[in-house]
Design a protein around this motif. Structure first.
Motif, PDB file in Angstrom:
ATOM      1  N   ARG A  64     -43.942 -24.577 -44.434  1.00 50.59           N
ATOM      2  CA  ARG A  64     -42.878 -23.592 -44.575  1.00 50.59           C
ATOM      3  C   ARG A  64     -43.710 -22.289 -45.275  1.00 50.59           C
ATOM      4  O   ARG A  64     -44.727 -22.527 -45.974  1.00 50.59           O
ATOM      5  CB  ARG A  64     -41.879 -24.091 -45.449  1.00 50.59           C
ATOM      6  N   SER A  65     -43.030 -21.189 -45.128  1.00 53.38           N
ATOM      7  CA  SER A  65     -43.693 -20.229 -45.721  1.00 53.38           C
ATOM      8  C   SER A  65     -43.333 -19.924 -47.009  1.00 53.38           C
ATOM      9  O   SER A  65     -42.144 -20.292 -47.302  1.00 53.38           O
ATOM     10  CB  SER A  65     -43.184 -18.939 -44.751  1.00 53.38           C
ATOM     11  N   MET A  66     -44.020 -19.398 -47.738  1.00 49.43           N
ATOM     12  CA  MET A  66     -43.888 -19.192 -49.196  1.00 49.43           C
ATOM     13  C   MET A  66     -42.860 -18.146 -49.425  1.00 49.43           C
ATOM     14  O   MET A  66     -42.929 -17.074 -48.845  1.00 49.43           O
ATOM     15  CB  MET A  66     -45.128 -18.703 -49.863  1.00 49.43           C
ATOM     16  N   PRO A  67     -41.681 -18.441 -50.135  1.00 48.03           N
ATOM     17  CA  PRO A  67     -40.611 -17.616 -50.230  1.00 48.03           C
ATOM     18  C   PRO A  67     -41.004 -16.379 -51.436  1.00 48.03           C
ATOM     19  O   PRO A  67     -42.089 -16.538 -52.091  1.00 48.03           O
ATOM     20  CB  PRO A  67     -39.721 -18.202 -50.745  1.00 48.03           C
ATOM     21  N   LYS A  68     -40.175 -15.200 -51.576  1.00 48.97           N
ATOM     22  CA  LYS A  68     -40.563 -14.238 -52.498  1.00 48.97           C
ATOM     23  C   LYS A  68     -40.003 -14.926 -53.879  1.00 48.97           C
ATOM     24  O   LYS A  68     -40.638 -14.598 -54.834  1.00 48.97           O
ATOM     25  CB  LYS A  68     -39.782 -13.058 -52.077  1.00 48.97           C
ATOM     26  N   ARG A  69     -38.990 -15.742 -53.778  1.00 53.65           N
ATOM     27  CA  ARG A  69     -38.259 -16.142 -54.924  1.00 53.65           C
ATOM     28  C   ARG A  69     -38.282 -17.871 -54.864  1.00 53.65           C
ATOM     29  O   ARG A  69     -37.843 -18.177 -53.642  1.00 53.65           O
ATOM     30  CB  ARG A  69     -36.977 -15.348 -55.133  1.00 53.65           C
ATOM     31  N   LEU A  70     -38.404 -18.399 -55.880  1.00 53.52           N
ATOM     32  CA  LEU A  70     -38.234 -19.864 -55.736  1.00 53.52           C
ATOM     33  C   LEU A  70     -37.228 -20.401 -56.939  1.00 53.52           C
ATOM     34  O   LEU A  70     -37.650 -20.420 -58.129  1.00 53.52           O
ATOM     35  CB  LEU A  70     -39.769 -20.765 -56.018  1.00 53.52           C
ATOM     36  N   PRO A  71     -35.913 -20.320 -56.635  1.00 49.06           N
ATOM     37  CA  PRO A  71     -35.113 -21.043 -57.682  1.00 49.06           C
ATOM     38  C   PRO A  71     -35.442 -22.471 -58.138  1.00 49.06           C
ATOM     39  O   PRO A  71     -35.840 -23.290 -57.241  1.00 49.06           O
ATOM     40  CB  PRO A  71     -33.573 -21.195 -57.067  1.00 49.06           C
ATOM     41  N   LEU A  72     -35.499 -22.749 -59.198  1.00 47.00           N
ATOM     42  CA  LEU A  72     -35.877 -24.318 -59.752  1.00 47.00           C
ATOM     43  C   LEU A  72     -34.709 -24.527 -60.802  1.00 47.00           C
ATOM     44  O   LEU A  72     -34.515 -23.859 -61.872  1.00 47.00           O
ATOM     45  CB  LEU A  72     -37.301 -24.332 -60.514  1.00 47.00           C
ATOM     46  N   GLY A  73     -34.117 -25.806 -60.344  1.00 41.23           N
ATOM     47  CA  GLY A  73     -32.817 -26.258 -61.257  1.00 41.23           C
ATOM     48  C   GLY A  73     -31.639 -25.987 -60.705  1.00 41.23           C
ATOM     49  O   GLY A  73     -31.305 -24.924 -60.193  1.00 41.23           O
ATOM     50  N   LYS A  74     -30.737 -27.067 -60.765  1.00 46.69           N
ATOM     51  CA  LYS A  74     -29.347 -26.701 -60.122  1.00 46.69           C
ATOM     52  C   LYS A  74     -28.627 -25.707 -60.893  1.00 46.69           C
ATOM     53  O   LYS A  74     -27.749 -24.981 -60.170  1.00 46.69           O
ATOM     54  CB  LYS A  74     -28.628 -27.883 -60.369  1.00 46.69           C
ATOM     55  N   ASP A  75     -28.814 -25.354 -62.176  1.00 45.40           N
ATOM     56  CA  ASP A  75     -28.199 -24.315 -62.761  1.00 45.40           C
ATOM     57  C   ASP A  75     -28.620 -23.082 -62.251  1.00 45.40           C
ATOM     58  O   ASP A  75     -27.661 -22.119 -62.038  1.00 45.40           O
ATOM     59  CB  ASP A  75     -28.420 -24.664 -64.339  1.00 45.40           C
ATOM     60  N   THR A  76     -29.745 -22.815 -61.996  1.00 46.83           N
ATOM     61  CA  THR A  76     -30.268 -21.563 -61.342  1.00 46.83           C
ATOM     62  C   THR A  76     -29.752 -21.539 -59.930  1.00 46.83           C
ATOM     63  O   THR A  76     -29.253 -20.243 -59.679  1.00 46.83           O
ATOM     64  CB  THR A  76     -31.759 -21.575 -61.092  1.00 46.83           C
ATOM     65  N   LEU A  77     -29.715 -22.383 -59.291  1.00 47.84           N
ATOM     66  CA  LEU A  77     -29.221 -22.116 -58.118  1.00 47.84           C
ATOM     67  C   LEU A  77     -27.597 -22.093 -57.801  1.00 47.84           C
ATOM     68  O   LEU A  77     -26.980 -20.968 -56.889  1.00 47.84           O
ATOM     69  CB  LEU A  77     -29.401 -23.698 -57.113  1.00 47.84           C
ATOM     70  N   GLY A  78     -27.087 -22.398 -58.714  1.00 51.72           N
ATOM     71  CA  GLY A  78     -25.619 -22.210 -59.036  1.00 51.72           C
ATOM     72  C   GLY A  78     -25.057 -20.745 -59.396  1.00 51.72           C
ATOM     73  O   GLY A  78     -24.332 -20.259 -58.606  1.00 51.72           O
ATOM     74  N   ILE A  79     -26.117 -20.366 -60.264  1.00 55.06           N
ATOM     75  CA  ILE A  79     -25.787 -18.880 -60.829  1.00 55.06           C
ATOM     76  C   ILE A  79     -26.190 -17.813 -59.622  1.00 55.06           C
ATOM     77  O   ILE A  79     -25.524 -16.882 -59.402  1.00 55.06           O
ATOM     78  CB  ILE A  79     -26.703 -18.745 -61.941  1.00 55.06           C
ATOM     79  N   ILE A  80     -27.147 -18.394 -58.941  1.00 56.09           N
ATOM     80  CA  ILE A  80     -27.740 -17.194 -57.749  1.00 56.09           C
ATOM     81  C   ILE A  80     -26.655 -17.141 -56.646  1.00 56.09           C
ATOM     82  O   ILE A  80     -26.392 -16.216 -56.215  1.00 56.09           O
ATOM     83  CB  ILE A  80     -28.972 -17.578 -57.493  1.00 56.09           C
ATOM     84  N   ARG A  81     -26.061 -18.391 -56.422  1.00 58.13           N
ATOM     85  CA  ARG A  81     -25.154 -18.531 -55.192  1.00 58.13           C
ATOM     86  C   ARG A  81     -23.612 -17.690 -55.845  1.00 58.13           C
ATOM     87  O   ARG A  81     -23.286 -16.986 -54.891  1.00 58.13           O
ATOM     88  CB  ARG A  81     -24.730 -19.901 -54.982  1.00 58.13           C
ATOM     89  N   THR A  82     -23.483 -17.957 -56.889  1.00 58.93           N
ATOM     90  CA  THR A  82     -22.292 -17.407 -57.544  1.00 58.93           C
ATOM     91  C   THR A  82     -22.417 -15.678 -57.433  1.00 58.93           C
ATOM     92  O   THR A  82     -21.569 -14.895 -57.306  1.00 58.93           O
ATOM     93  CB  THR A  82     -21.870 -17.793 -58.888  1.00 58.93           C
ATOM     94  N   LYS A  83     -23.622 -15.273 -57.923  1.00 55.83           N
ATOM     95  CA  LYS A  83     -23.695 -13.903 -58.019  1.00 55.83           C
ATOM     96  C   LYS A  83     -23.888 -13.194 -56.707  1.00 55.83           C
ATOM     97  O   LYS A  83     -23.257 -12.274 -56.557  1.00 55.83           O
ATOM     98  CB  LYS A  83     -25.005 -13.739 -58.762  1.00 55.83           C
ATOM     99  N   CYS A  84     -24.303 -13.898 -55.723  1.00 56.63           N
ATOM    100  CA  CYS A  84     -24.517 -13.690 -54.455  1.00 56.63           C
ATOM    101  C   CYS A  84     -22.949 -13.375 -53.829  1.00 56.63           C
ATOM    102  O   CYS A  84     -22.555 -12.392 -52.872  1.00 56.63           O
ATOM    103  CB  CYS A  84     -25.312 -14.379 -53.444  1.00 56.63           C
TER     104      CYS A  84
END
Length: 428
Positions: free
Chosen positions: A389-409
């Motif tokens: 896989r190609s390296m992403p610009k951002r790497l979310p780590l943690g379910k809490d972070t993933l949830g916050i990013i999804r909600t913000k988007c």
């Protein structure tokens, strides 16, 4: 400093002496030194140790002991006669006992950046950490009358062996003094990633193709100074504040990474290769009442890394921004939290809620820090979970972070849809 370490000071730690002074490559030497001086120990006492043990007499005893038994050791015991003998600290201080690396020119003057072991604690630990910002931990000891206590200070607080009498535990006394002079950089808590020669500190970077190592000299001038022994990061906005709290957060979380990146880029550009990993936070995606300075610094880091990603791509230099959630470390342990009630009463409820939330989450964070490091390494190396896989610009780590990013988007997309007409109505 005493306020900072309140609640996180650990004395009489089981196995302290065994951990730091036994099983080392030099332990047999300290045993041999004890055996060599044991003829001076009779009737349960050191017959040649000063009685009464006043300061000058004890220093004379230590000097003779050092000359006779530690003449080739890595470290050397020193003392200062006035506050002008010791420079590089935040204030002028006179340090009674300390250890420096052998071979450093002194001419009667010393610098805090060269202090390896502190022979009296008081407030001096902070000066050592400030002058040596990459120091992982610092050894220290207190010798008062015939009572001694061995200490280690790290970023989570101080730990000690507990007090012991140098006559009753004669071997521990001699082996501790000798051991401090024999410890290597790693055992002393120094940064072992960098190397030291007569010209100063450097790191060795290997060329990918040839494997040849190139030395990169490091400017030892600190661009960030941590004045707290045990740091904290959450503060309310304070209308009466001069901006110091924001400046501290920005200096650590933004200006520090900028300056480190500036130091690395000339070498990475020359190699046309390199990866820079930045540690972000979900605090850079969602603001939080009571944490404005911290969130501001993390929002700014987001913008910095976005710009760098595009600017450095032509040179084959990659950037990775780790969007970290809550991980189970000692960051929020009782001794590491520094709560300052707001000067303005209107903000008291926000401050109280924030302080209670931080206290409640400690020890219950869902994130495993070991797994986080493993995932970061996999992504940078293209191995394990990131293989193929190609390296992403951002790497979310943690379910809490993933949830916050999804909600913000989702919230941002909804905003765009609801206000599209207004947004597009301002064009010529």
């Amino acid at each position: 400093m005493f306020y900072e370490i309140k609640g996180c000071t650990y004395r009489d730690v089981d196995g302290f002496f065994e951990k730091y002074f036994e099983g080392r490559r030099w332990s047999h030497k300290t045993e041999a030194i004890y055996n060599a001086v044991s003829n001076q120990y009779m009737g349960g006492r050191w017959t040649d140790f000063p009685d009464p043990p006043d300061e000058d007499a004890v220093w004379g005893w230590l000097s003779r002991f050092q000359d006779e038994h530690l003449s080739d050791s890595r470290g050397v015991l020193y003392t200062t006669e006035s506050t002008s003998d010791l420079t590089g600290g935040e204030a002028q201080r006179q340090l009674d006992l300390f250890v420096k690396r052998r071979g450093i020119e002194t001419s009667g003057k010393h610098d805090w950046k060269d202090v390896r072991v502190i022979g009296e604690l008081k407030r001096y630990i902070r000066d050592a950490f400030t002058a040596q910002p990459t120091r992982r931990f610092i050894h220290g000891f207190v010798l008062h009358d015939t009572t001694m206590e061995l200490w280690v200070f790290d970023r989570s607080g101080p730990y000690s062996s507990g007090e012991f009498d140098i006559h009753e535990e004669s071997q521990k006394f001699i082996r501790a003094i000798a051991g401090y002079a024999m410890m290597d950089d790693e055992e002393l808590g120094l940064d072992t990633f960098t190397e030291l020669d007569d010209k100063g500190r450097f790191i060795t970077i290997s060329e990918d193709a040839t494997g040849k190592g190139n030395r990169m000299r490091l400017d030892e001038t600190s661009f960030v100074k941590q004045r707290a022994v045990v740091p904290g990061c959450y503060y309310n906005i304070d209308e009466n504040d001069s901006g110091e709290r924001f400046n501290k957060q920005l200096a650590t979380n933004l200006i520090g990474p900028i300056n480190l990146t500036r130091a690395l880029l000339p070498h990475f550009r020359q190699r046309r290769a390199g990866t820079i990993v930045f540690i972000g936070s979900y605090g850079g995606w969602r603001g939080q009442a009571g944490a404005a300075p911290y969130c501001v610094s993390k929002f700014a880091l987001e913008g910095l890394v976005e710009c760098l990603a595009d600017e450095l791509a032509p040179f084959n230099i990659r950037t990775l921004l780790v969007e970290a959630g809550m991980f189970r470390t000692d960051l929020f342990a009782e001794g590491n939290r520094k709560s300052e009630p707001p000067a303005i009463e209107d903000y008291a409820s926000i401050h109280k809620k924030q302080a209670q939330g931080v206290a409640a989450i400690h020890g219950k964070q869902a994130g495993d820090p070991k797994k986080a490091v493993e995932r970061i390494l996999d992504v940078v190396r293209g191995e394990g979970v990131a293989e193929g896989r190609s390296m992403p610009k951002r790497l979310p780590l943690g379910k809490d972070t993933l949830g916050i990013i999804r909600t913000k988007c989702e919230e941002t997309l909804k905003l765009c849809e609801e206000w599209e007409g207004v947004a597009t109505s301002t064009d010529f």
